[in-house]
Design an enzyme around this catalytic site. Sequence first.
Site, PDB file in Angstrom:
ATOM      1  CG  ASP A  67      -0.257  -0.370   2.521  1.00 52.60           C
ATOM      2  OD1 ASP A  67       0.983  -0.270   2.588  1.00 52.60           O
ATOM      3  OD2 ASP A  67      -0.952  -0.747   3.476  1.00 52.60           O
ATOM      4  CG  ASN A 136      -8.543  -1.143  12.162  1.00 49.02           C
ATOM      5  OD1 ASN A 136      -7.599  -1.807  11.740  1.00 49.02           O
ATOM      6  ND2 ASN A 136      -9.003  -0.078  11.520  1.00 49.02           N
ATOM      7  CG  HIS A 138      -5.621  -1.960   8.982  1.00 45.14           C
ATOM      8  ND1 HIS A 138      -5.657  -0.589   9.122  1.00 45.14           N
ATOM      9  CD2 HIS A 138      -4.330  -2.301   9.250  1.00 45.14           C
ATOM     10  CE1 HIS A 138      -4.460  -0.140   9.433  1.00 45.14           C
ATOM     11  NE2 HIS A 138      -3.651  -1.153   9.524  1.00 45.14           N
ATOM     12  CD  GLU A 143      -8.360   1.270   7.856  1.00 46.75           C
ATOM     13  OE1 GLU A 143      -8.312   0.340   8.681  1.00 46.75           O
ATOM     14  OE2 GLU A 143      -7.675   2.306   7.966  1.00 46.75           O
TER      15      GLU A 143
HETATM   16  P1  PGA Z   1       2.421  -1.078  12.560  1.00 46.42           P
HETATM   17  O1  PGA Z   1       1.208  -1.076  11.571  1.00 46.42           O
HETATM   18  O2  PGA Z   1       3.355  -2.123  12.088  1.00 46.42           O
HETATM   19  O3  PGA Z   1       3.010   0.296  12.470  1.00 46.42           O
HETATM   20  O4  PGA Z   1       1.847  -1.383  13.915  1.00 46.42           O
HETATM   21  C1  PGA Z   1       0.721  -2.286  11.103  1.00 46.42           C
HETATM   22  C2  PGA Z   1      -0.492  -2.052  10.268  1.00 46.42           C
HETATM   23  O5  PGA Z   1      -1.186  -1.045  10.502  1.00 46.42           O
HETATM   24  O6  PGA Z   1      -0.755  -2.859   9.380  1.00 46.42           O
END
Ligand code: PGA
Length: 244
Positions: A67, A136, A138, A143
């Site tokens: 992404d 959450n 995702h 999302e």
């Molecule tokens: P993070 O994010 O590794 O910064 O915790 C992971 C994600 O949001 O997929």
Amino acid sequence: MKLYRVKDYDEMSKKAASILAAQMVADPESTLGLATGSTPVGAYRYLRKWYEEGILDFSGIKTMNLDEYRGIQRTDSQSYYYFMKENLFDHVNILAENTHIPDGEKADADEVCRGYEALVREAGGVDLQLLGIGRNGHIGFNEPADHFERECHCVDLAESTIEANKRFFEKAEDVPRQAYTMGIGTIMSAAKILLLVSGEDKAEALYETLCGAITPQVPATVLQLHPDVTVIADEAALSKFERR
Ligand code: PGA
């Protein structure tokens, strides 16, 4: 699904890097699906180290990132393009033309997403997809939603994601509100998936991912349906299992 329980972030990172390295050695022309965020930083550090030690060769490796923020310049230190150069690409012998990230500089979401989906297909799909997980649930920037979005698409970031990611920016208002992400179908079409989870703040999401009902409200639950998923989680991330 295979689950490795490790002590902490460093052990998770080393184990993850060793699985990525094994893939590279087994097939030096692999297509790796890569992720950004805090979670994979340690694994990329090990890959750089092993490259410096002459153990790894990236010259035939292709990468497809999950992404990118929409409306961000590549030169912006918060872009995932910049992140990948900083954390991996600038330190190993990967060819720039073999690295792929959705183009956050382009505003035409249809063009970017259709092009990126086609690129994944042209590459013959992803051999090993690295994933982190949001608080959450995702994956990529898919999302919580009322359905699983199949292909690469443009998303409005959830408030909780903006909140979680503001630590990388000066202020919350600076966090882009939209992103381009591989779809759930794009992710699920990878031959192998490697999910990394570290920290107590991910415990609930991990518990739901492994034990909850499969629902687009917790996008990572779809991984229960994938035939080859490896999860590496540290003790803090698994704390919800232990409490039960
Ligand atoms: P993070 O994010 O590794 O910064 O915790 C992971 C994600 O949001 O997929």
